[in-house]
Design a protein around this motif. Structure first.
Motif, short mmCIF file in Angstrom:
data_model
loop_
_atom_site.label_atom_id
_atom_site.label_comp_id
_atom_site.label_asym_id
_atom_site.label_seq_id
_atom_site.Cartn_x
_atom_site.Cartn_y
_atom_site.Cartn_z
N GLN A 18 53.99 32.10 35.09
CA GLN A 18 53.03 31.59 34.12
C GLN A 18 51.85 30.92 34.82
OE1 GLN A 18 55.95 29.13 32.11
NE2 GLN A 18 55.64 30.31 30.22
N LYS A 20 50.81 31.55 37.89
CA LYS A 20 50.03 32.60 38.53
C LYS A 20 49.06 33.24 37.55
CE LYS A 20 52.59 34.70 42.24
NZ LYS A 20 53.48 35.81 42.58
N ILE A 21 49.53 33.53 36.34
CA ILE A 21 48.67 34.14 35.32
C ILE A 21 47.53 33.20 34.97
CG2 ILE A 21 48.59 34.84 32.89
CD1 ILE A 21 51.42 36.03 33.31
N MET A 22 47.82 31.93 34.80
CA MET A 22 46.78 30.97 34.44
C MET A 22 45.73 30.85 35.56
SD MET A 22 47.25 27.39 32.64
CE MET A 22 45.88 26.67 31.82
N ARG A 24 44.97 33.19 37.74
CA ARG A 24 44.19 34.44 37.72
C ARG A 24 43.14 34.42 36.61
NH1 ARG A 24 49.30 37.97 38.16
NH2 ARG A 24 49.75 37.78 40.36
N GLN A 25 43.50 33.88 35.46
CA GLN A 25 42.56 33.79 34.35
C GLN A 25 41.38 32.88 34.72
OE1 GLN A 25 44.99 32.53 31.06
NE2 GLN A 25 45.55 34.62 30.52
N LEU A 26 41.67 31.78 35.39
CA LEU A 26 40.60 30.89 35.85
C LEU A 26 39.65 31.63 36.78
CD1 LEU A 26 42.34 27.47 36.57
CD2 LEU A 26 40.49 27.91 34.95
N GLN A 27 40.22 32.40 37.70
CA GLN A 27 39.39 33.14 38.64
C GLN A 27 38.55 34.19 37.92
OE1 GLN A 27 42.27 34.21 41.75
NE2 GLN A 27 40.88 33.13 43.14
N LYS A 28 39.09 34.84 36.90
CA LYS A 28 38.33 35.85 36.14
C LYS A 28 37.17 35.20 35.41
CE LYS A 28 41.94 39.23 35.31
NZ LYS A 28 42.79 39.87 34.30
N GLU A 29 37.38 33.99 34.87
CA GLU A 29 36.32 33.28 34.16
C GLU A 29 35.17 32.93 35.09
OE1 GLU A 29 37.87 29.87 32.14
OE2 GLU A 29 39.34 31.06 31.04
#
Length: 50
Positions: A18, A20-22, A24-29
Motif C-alpha cells: 500500500q 509503495k502504491i501511495m 508511486r502516486q506521489l511521483q506520478k503527480e
C-alpha cells in the motif's frame, strides 16, 4: 492505509504494498524523475506555510 503529515514529517501506516502504491502516486503527480526525497521535503515545507 493511513497517512499523517506534520510540519516535520510524513507518516504512512499500512502494508508495504500500500505504501509503495501511495509513493508511486506521489511521483506520478509530480514528475517520475523527481526524487522522492524532494517530493517529501516539498510536502513538509508547503505544510508549514499553511
Amino acid at each position: 492505509m493511513k497517512s499523517y503529515r506534520t510540519t516535520n514529517s510524513v507518516h504512512m501506516v499500512g502494508r508495504a504494498w500500500q505504501i509503495k502504491i501511495m509513493l508511486r502516486q506521489l511521483q506520478k503527480e509530480w514528475n517520475p524523475d523527481t526524487p522522492l526525497q524532494h517530493i517529501l521535503q516539498s510536502l513538509a515545507s508547503s505544510r508549514r506555510d499553511h
